[in-house]
Design an enzyme around this catalytic site. Structure first.
Site, short mmCIF file in Angstrom:
data_model
loop_
_atom_site.label_atom_id
_atom_site.label_comp_id
_atom_site.label_asym_id
_atom_site.label_seq_id
_atom_site.Cartn_x
_atom_site.Cartn_y
_atom_site.Cartn_z
CG ASP A 86 59.64 69.26 36.72
OD1 ASP A 86 58.81 68.99 35.84
OD2 ASP A 86 59.51 68.94 37.92
CG MET A 87 63.76 75.30 33.30
SD MET A 87 63.11 76.97 33.13
CE MET A 87 62.94 77.41 34.88
#
Length: 289
Positions: A128-129
């Site tokens: 995930d970012m």
């Protein structure tokens, strides 16, 4: 390019059987390769003899991902793999909303500078970012197929959770899924469209004064948001995870870090372990140096 000398036990195998069953090539990977037997280009249904020389040349595959210079934190590199320590707040791959300045743009630029060619970035894993840590990039289709189909892989994370986890070690085996177009995953039975998911949780240290627990997590399945969902369902959301817990003003991201990757080396078939430290933002929260 990969070169093989045919072992006696594979005498009379078809080339396709040898490359897929023995060497780990995928059907798609072979469709995008040229194969030479003793110096002559051949079809995949041709049979091989012991001590034949087999060469597989991967056809060059381009990408429209723009090369953009980026300060990549390279942890490990050999002829097959590039392993990067991704900072938080970086998207791994271009999306409809984010088309540039992703990690993929930086990897394409790095390959261009080191090989002189535009190469597709073959990510083995995604984060995930807001999750930091190890990202594994295969440098060719053969390595990508080997990691996905032949190699023994183990992935470990560190997370800082809200609350004090009493058990020292346990498994979470709740199936998870998404209802409709909601980005948030939840516990959902397999009968209703959920996917089996398994996470091992091991307590590293409890911080009673801060009401926090540092845990190690091993993934046995790779569902979207799996660790975040599982910990939240157990009542110990990751600190800073506004989607599955609550927003914390001084913690701008979920404190989740991919810190260890164990894999089978493609050439030696030996086990290799890549490990990195906690990032500074996680260290500062729990007061370690």
């Amino acid at each position: 390019m990969k070169k093989f000398i045919i072992e006696p036990e594979y005498n009379n195998y078809k080339i396709s059987e040898y490359l897929k069953d023995v060497k780990g090539y995928s059907t798609r990977g072979l469709r995008n390769s040229d194969v030479y037997l003793n110096g002559k280009k051949v079809r995949l249904d041709k049979k091989i003899k012991k001590l034949n020389r087999l060469v597989v040349v991967e056809q060059k595959k381009g990408t429209n991902i723009e090369p953009i210079p980026m300060d990549l934190k390279i942890v490990f590199e050999d002829k097959n793999l590039l392993i990067i320590n991704k900072d938080a707040n970086i998207v791994v791959h271009p999306t409809l909303k984010k088309t540039d300045k992703t990690l993929a743009n930086g990897v394409v630029d790095y390959f261009l500078k080191t090989t002189g060619q535009i190469q597709v970035p073959r990510f083995y894993n995604r984060l995930d970012m807001d999750t930091s840590g190890l990202i594994v990039v295969a440098k060719n289709a053969f390595t990508q197929a080997f990691l996905q189909e032949k190699a023994e892989i183990r992935k470990f994370y560190l997370a800082i959770c809200e609350g004090i986890i009493e058990k020292d070690e346990f498994f979470i085996t709740r199936p998870i899924g998404r209802v409709g177009d909601n980005i948030k995953r939840e516990e959902l039975s397999v009968e209703n469209g959920g996917q089996e998911a398994k996470t091992k949780v091991k307590v590293i240290q409890r911080f009673e004064d801060k009401n926090l627990t540092l845990v190690e997590l091993e993934l046995f399945t790779g569902r979207t948001h799996q660790i975040r969902v599982h910990l939240s369902l157990e009542g110990y959301p990751i600190l800073g995870d506004s989607l599955y817990g609550k927003e914390v003003q001084e913690v701008p991201r979920q404190l989740l870090h991919s810190y260890k990757f164990i894999y089978t080396d493609i050439d030696t078939h030996e086990q290799k372990i890549i490990t990195i430290n906690l990032p500074d933002d996680m260290k500062s929260i729990i007061g370690v140096k």
